[in-house]
Scaffold this motif. Structure first.
Motif, PDB file in Angstrom:
ATOM      1  N   UNK A  82       0.876  -1.172   0.000  1.00 49.01           N
ATOM      2  CA  UNK A  82       0.000   0.000   0.000  1.00 49.01           C
ATOM      3  C   UNK A  82       0.910   1.216   0.000  1.00 49.01           C
ATOM      4  N   UNK A  83       0.780   2.047  -1.034  1.00 51.67           N
ATOM      5  CA  UNK A  83       1.746   3.107  -1.291  1.00 51.67           C
ATOM      6  C   UNK A  83       1.033   4.447  -1.400  1.00 51.67           C
ATOM      7  N   UNK A  84       1.619   5.471  -0.841  1.00 55.72           N
ATOM      8  CA  UNK A  84       1.114   6.829  -0.970  1.00 55.72           C
ATOM      9  C   UNK A  84       2.148   7.718  -1.640  1.00 55.72           C
ATOM     10  N   UNK A  85       1.686   8.686  -2.390  1.00 61.50           N
ATOM     11  CA  UNK A  85       2.591   9.592  -3.099  1.00 61.50           C
ATOM     12  C   UNK A  85       1.982  10.985  -3.148  1.00 61.50           C
ATOM     13  N   UNK A  86       2.812  11.997  -2.959  1.00 54.31           N
ATOM     14  CA  UNK A  86       2.380  13.383  -3.115  1.00 54.31           C
ATOM     15  C   UNK A  86       3.436  14.109  -3.947  1.00 54.31           C
ATOM     16  N   UNK A  87       3.004  15.120  -4.686  1.00 54.73           N
ATOM     17  CA  UNK A  87       3.945  15.856  -5.507  1.00 54.73           C
ATOM     18  C   UNK A  87       3.268  17.012  -6.200  1.00 54.73           C
ATOM     19  N   UNK A  88       3.954  17.557  -7.163  1.00 53.38           N
ATOM     20  CA  UNK A  88       3.405  18.678  -7.898  1.00 53.38           C
ATOM     21  C   UNK A  88       4.276  19.021  -9.086  1.00 53.38           C
ATOM     22  N   UNK A  89       3.835  20.012  -9.852  1.00 51.08           N
ATOM     23  CA  UNK A  89       4.594  20.464 -11.010  1.00 51.08           C
ATOM     24  C   UNK A  89       4.542  21.982 -11.087  1.00 51.08           C
ATOM     25  N   UNK A  90       5.549  22.539 -11.755  1.00 50.64           N
ATOM     26  CA  UNK A  90       5.628  23.980 -11.919  1.00 50.64           C
ATOM     27  C   UNK A  90       6.239  24.272 -13.285  1.00 50.64           C
ATOM     28  N   UNK A  91       5.677  25.236 -14.035  1.00 49.20           N
ATOM     29  CA  UNK A  91       6.261  25.585 -15.329  1.00 49.20           C
ATOM     30  C   UNK A  91       7.693  26.083 -15.161  1.00 49.20           C
ATOM     31  N   UNK A  92       8.549  25.730 -16.107  1.00 56.64           N
ATOM     32  CA  UNK A  92       9.955  26.126 -16.012  1.00 56.64           C
ATOM     33  C   UNK A  92      10.258  27.402 -16.779  1.00 56.64           C
ATOM     34  N   UNK A  93       9.310  27.891 -17.589  1.00 58.18           N
ATOM     35  CA  UNK A  93       9.517  29.149 -18.300  1.00 58.18           C
ATOM     36  C   UNK A  93       8.158  29.735 -18.670  1.00 58.18           C
ATOM     37  N   UNK A  94       8.174  30.910 -19.250  1.00 55.48           N
ATOM     38  CA  UNK A  94       6.936  31.635 -19.543  1.00 55.48           C
ATOM     39  C   UNK A  94       6.423  31.314 -20.958  1.00 55.48           C
TER      40      UNK A  94
END
Length: 328
Positions: A125-137
């Motif tokens: 049983x595995x849990x994961x959290x994270x996110x993303x962000x643009x690297x340029x405009x």
């Protein structure tokens, strides 16, 4: 101007796939403590027919839309049950017909942590959290040729990884992604109604899926199923330009095939493919990718009893990915 609007099917399916393509972000495999798995993936995604809302159609002004990417990815083992993962793609888009030019550039940096909460001999049983962000405009409000959505994301994921005899494995996963609003270079847009602002409200997204097949240290051959459901109900209007905040749903099936080559110091070659079976405001996409991955053991004191490389099957200390006779 109407001609431009007729180009408006979004490449959201391709873009969403690129963000989440690193397979270890949705599977039950972990890197051993002090081990790094790094790799590069080439992906090609294309479609010529699509769903405008629920209407299945084609647009000869755009022809075939192709999205290609080269993605760097890494997975480091803080411990045998706690990993840090990251990926960053360079994306290129192009249309085979029409007058609009494609775009290219770095897309979004995605990072996550993955933790094995509990396990028995056969079930993790595995849990994961994270996110993303643009690297340029980069310009997001130029669909379907934009390389990304310019939305910051935060996601939570649950994974069940169940092993069976004969190195068979079943993986089930579900993800909820919250997305930030996106500012665009116009002061009015229309979705369900007119909004006099340059900030588009982005609906959250739910993804779930699974895969089943053979997984061992040396070989992998699995079938996959994935579904995306976007919150909200806004469709692309007939012959109108889509908005970043529209509803983009899809169901697709595919496969993963991989082999670790002993003659190349266990360099892993991974080939994947998928096909969209149904959708809403997305392309009837065909996707394939090829990856090369390699793991490096950074520990100073290495013992024969300490796992090296990927932890393949939970709960079985004799089958953890160390180079036993079974793996050679």
């Amino acid at each position: 101007m109407k001609t431009f609007y007729r180009f408006g099917l979004v490449a959201t399916l391709s873009l969403a796939s690129l963000v989440t393509k690193a397979q270890t972000m949705t599977d039950g495999i972990f890197m051993a403590k002090g081990n790094l798995c790094g790799g590069v993936t080439y992906t090609n995604d294309s479609w010529s027919k699509y769903w405008e809302g629920t209407l299945y159609r084609e647009n000869k002004n755009i022809g075939t839309l192709t999205t290609e990417s080269v993605m760097l990815m890494g997975n480091y083992g803080i411990s045998d049950r706690f990993n840090i993962l990251a990926s960053l793609p360079y994306v290129t888009t192009k249309a085979s017909d029409g007058v609009l030019h494609g775009m290219s550039g770095l897309q979004d940096l995605t990072m996550s942590v993955k933790y094995r909460v509990a396990q028995t001999k056969s079930l993790s049983i595995i849990g994961s959290v994270g996110g993303s962000i643009p690297t340029n405009n980069y310009v997001a409000d130029f669909l379907p040729l934009a390389i990304g959505m310019q939305s910051k994301t935060l996601f939570g994921r649950g994974i069940l990884y169940y092993t069976l005899p004969s190195d068979l494995a079943l993986t089930l996963h579900g993800t909820y992604t919250a997305r930030s609003n996106v500012k665009v270079d116009r002061t009015m847009y229309y979705s369900d109604k007119g909004y006099f602002t340059n900030e588009m409200t982005m609906p959250d997204v739910v993804n779930f899926g699974g895969k089943f097949g053979h997984y061992s240290y040396r070989w992998q051959l699995e079938g996959t199923y994935d579904q995306q459901i976007t919150q909200g109900s806004v469709d692309i209007r007939r012959n109108d330009m889509p908005g970043l905040c529209d509803k983009f749903d899809f169901t697709k099936v595919g496969f993963i095939a991989a082999y670790r080559v002993p003659q190349l110091k266990d360099l892993q070659i991974i080939v994947t493919g998928s096909k969209v079976l149904s959708g809403r405001n997305v392309g009837e996409s065909t996707n394939f990718s090829i990856s090369l991955t390699k793991y490096i053991d950074f520990r100073k004191n290495r013992g024969s009893e300490i796992p090296t490389g990927p932890i393949c099957r939970p709960g079985d200390k004799n089958h953890t990915g160390s180079m036993t006779e079974e793996h050679k």
